[in-house]
Design a protein around this motif. Structure first.
Motif, PDB file in Angstrom:
ATOM      1  N   ILE A  33       0.814  -1.125  -0.081  1.00  0.00           N
ATOM      2  CA  ILE A  33      -0.003  -0.149  -0.216  1.00  0.00           C
ATOM      3  C   ILE A  33       0.863   1.204   0.084  1.00  0.00           C
ATOM      4  CG2 ILE A  33      -1.444   1.248   1.363  1.00  0.00           C
ATOM      5  CD1 ILE A  33      -2.827  -1.439   2.347  1.00  0.00           C
ATOM      6  N   MET A  34       2.036   1.280   0.794  1.00  0.00           N
ATOM      7  CA  MET A  34       2.715   2.551   0.814  1.00  0.00           C
ATOM      8  C   MET A  34       3.483   2.591  -0.274  1.00  0.00           C
ATOM      9  SD  MET A  34       1.987   3.757   3.785  1.00  0.00           S
ATOM     10  CE  MET A  34       3.351   5.038   3.823  1.00  0.00           C
ATOM     11  N   LYS A  35       4.207   1.641  -1.050  1.00  0.00           N
ATOM     12  CA  LYS A  35       4.756   1.772  -2.325  1.00  0.00           C
ATOM     13  C   LYS A  35       3.677   2.346  -3.343  1.00  0.00           C
ATOM     14  CE  LYS A  35       7.916  -2.179  -1.561  1.00  0.00           C
ATOM     15  NZ  LYS A  35       7.921  -3.523  -1.801  1.00  0.00           N
ATOM     16  N   THR A  36       2.495   1.741  -3.379  1.00  0.00           N
ATOM     17  CA  THR A  36       1.440   2.210  -4.254  1.00  0.00           C
ATOM     18  C   THR A  36       1.224   3.975  -3.927  1.00  0.00           C
ATOM     19  OG1 THR A  36       0.433   0.195  -4.452  1.00  0.00           O
ATOM     20  CG2 THR A  36      -0.966   1.882  -5.142  1.00  0.00           C
ATOM     21  N   PHE A  37       1.219   4.114  -2.852  1.00  0.00           N
ATOM     22  CA  PHE A  37       0.905   5.602  -2.511  1.00  0.00           C
ATOM     23  C   PHE A  37       2.027   6.301  -2.938  1.00  0.00           C
ATOM     24  CE2 PHE A  37       0.735   8.720   1.281  1.00  0.00           C
ATOM     25  CZ  PHE A  37      -0.242   9.449   0.313  1.00  0.00           C
ATOM     26  N   LYS A  38       3.168   6.094  -2.594  1.00  0.00           N
ATOM     27  CA  LYS A  38       4.277   6.931  -2.833  1.00  0.00           C
ATOM     28  C   LYS A  38       4.487   6.886  -4.452  1.00  0.00           C
ATOM     29  CE  LYS A  38       9.380   6.887  -2.254  1.00  0.00           C
ATOM     30  NZ  LYS A  38      10.537   6.724  -1.686  1.00  0.00           N
ATOM     31  N   SER A  39       4.114   5.977  -5.300  1.00  0.00           N
ATOM     32  CA  SER A  39       4.289   5.962  -6.688  1.00  0.00           C
ATOM     33  C   SER A  39       3.037   7.039  -7.253  1.00  0.00           C
ATOM     34  CB  SER A  39       4.087   4.662  -7.374  1.00  0.00           C
ATOM     35  OG  SER A  39       2.869   3.938  -7.268  1.00  0.00           O
ATOM     36  N   GLN A  40       2.229   7.326  -6.210  1.00  0.00           N
ATOM     37  CA  GLN A  40       0.865   8.170  -6.723  1.00  0.00           C
ATOM     38  C   GLN A  40      -0.265   7.479  -7.595  1.00  0.00           C
ATOM     39  OE1 GLN A  40       2.491  11.902  -8.227  1.00  0.00           O
ATOM     40  NE2 GLN A  40       3.397  12.818  -6.160  1.00  0.00           N
ATOM     41  N   ALA A  41       0.019   6.145  -7.630  1.00  0.00           N
ATOM     42  CA  ALA A  41      -1.101   5.216  -8.195  1.00  0.00           C
ATOM     43  C   ALA A  41      -2.465   5.390  -7.323  1.00  0.00           C
ATOM     44  CB  ALA A  41      -0.638   3.855  -8.116  1.00  0.00           C
ATOM     45  N   ILE A  42      -2.313   5.890  -6.064  1.00  0.00           N
ATOM     46  CA  ILE A  42      -3.614   6.022  -5.256  1.00  0.00           C
ATOM     47  C   ILE A  42      -3.598   7.261  -4.546  1.00  0.00           C
ATOM     48  CG2 ILE A  42      -4.390   3.601  -4.949  1.00  0.00           C
ATOM     49  CD1 ILE A  42      -3.050   3.675  -2.160  1.00  0.00           C
ATOM     50  N   ASP A  43      -4.624   8.145  -4.210  1.00  0.00           N
ATOM     51  CA  ASP A  43      -4.666   9.196  -3.599  1.00  0.00           C
ATOM     52  C   ASP A  43      -4.637   9.191  -2.006  1.00  0.00           C
ATOM     53  OD1 ASP A  43      -7.010   8.722  -3.247  1.00  0.00           O
ATOM     54  OD2 ASP A  43      -7.917  10.235  -4.614  1.00  0.00           O
ATOM     55  N   THR A  44      -4.445  10.410  -1.443  1.00  0.00           N
ATOM     56  CA  THR A  44      -4.555  10.363  -0.057  1.00  0.00           C
ATOM     57  C   THR A  44      -5.578   9.569   0.676  1.00  0.00           C
ATOM     58  OG1 THR A  44      -3.087  12.176   0.210  1.00  0.00           O
ATOM     59  CG2 THR A  44      -4.024  11.608   2.136  1.00  0.00           C
TER      60      THR A  44
END
Length: 108
Positions: A33-44
């Protein structure tokens, strides 16, 4: 955006690892989840909902995730005693409810 201290992030990761030591798939899902968030594939809001779902029932970890959120976002426990937390976001009045969703896939 507030600056994330490395020490805070590592301490939180240690808490997650200790809490789910017998369930490594949960720790690994959190890292994904954190990797996906860092890559901006999911928003806040998306990362808030995924983490709240993954750690549902563990108030300490859910609230501890505030460490990673951009300025203006905040996960809170609802005053009505609801099992699901809520969050605030910049420019929005009131709280956004976090409810049960699809959640993480079951372990293999």
């Amino acid at each position: 955006m507030r600056e994330l201290r490395v020490e805070d992030a590592l301490m939180y990761l240690d808490q997650v690892k200790m809490e789910f030591g017998s369930q490594p798939h949960i720790y690994n899902e959190f890292l994904d989840i954190m990797k996906t968030f860092k890559s901006q594939a999911i928003d806040t809001p998306g990362v808030i909902k995924r983490v709240a779902s993954l750690f549902h029932g563990n108030k300490r970890l859910v609230l501890g995730f505030n460490t990673f959120l951009p300025e203006g976002y905040r996960i809170e426990l609802p005053l009505d005693g609801s099992a699901w937390p809520v969050y605030r976001e910049p420019g929005r009045t009131g709280c956004v409810a976090i409810g049960p969703g699809p959640g993480p896939p079951p372990p293999p």
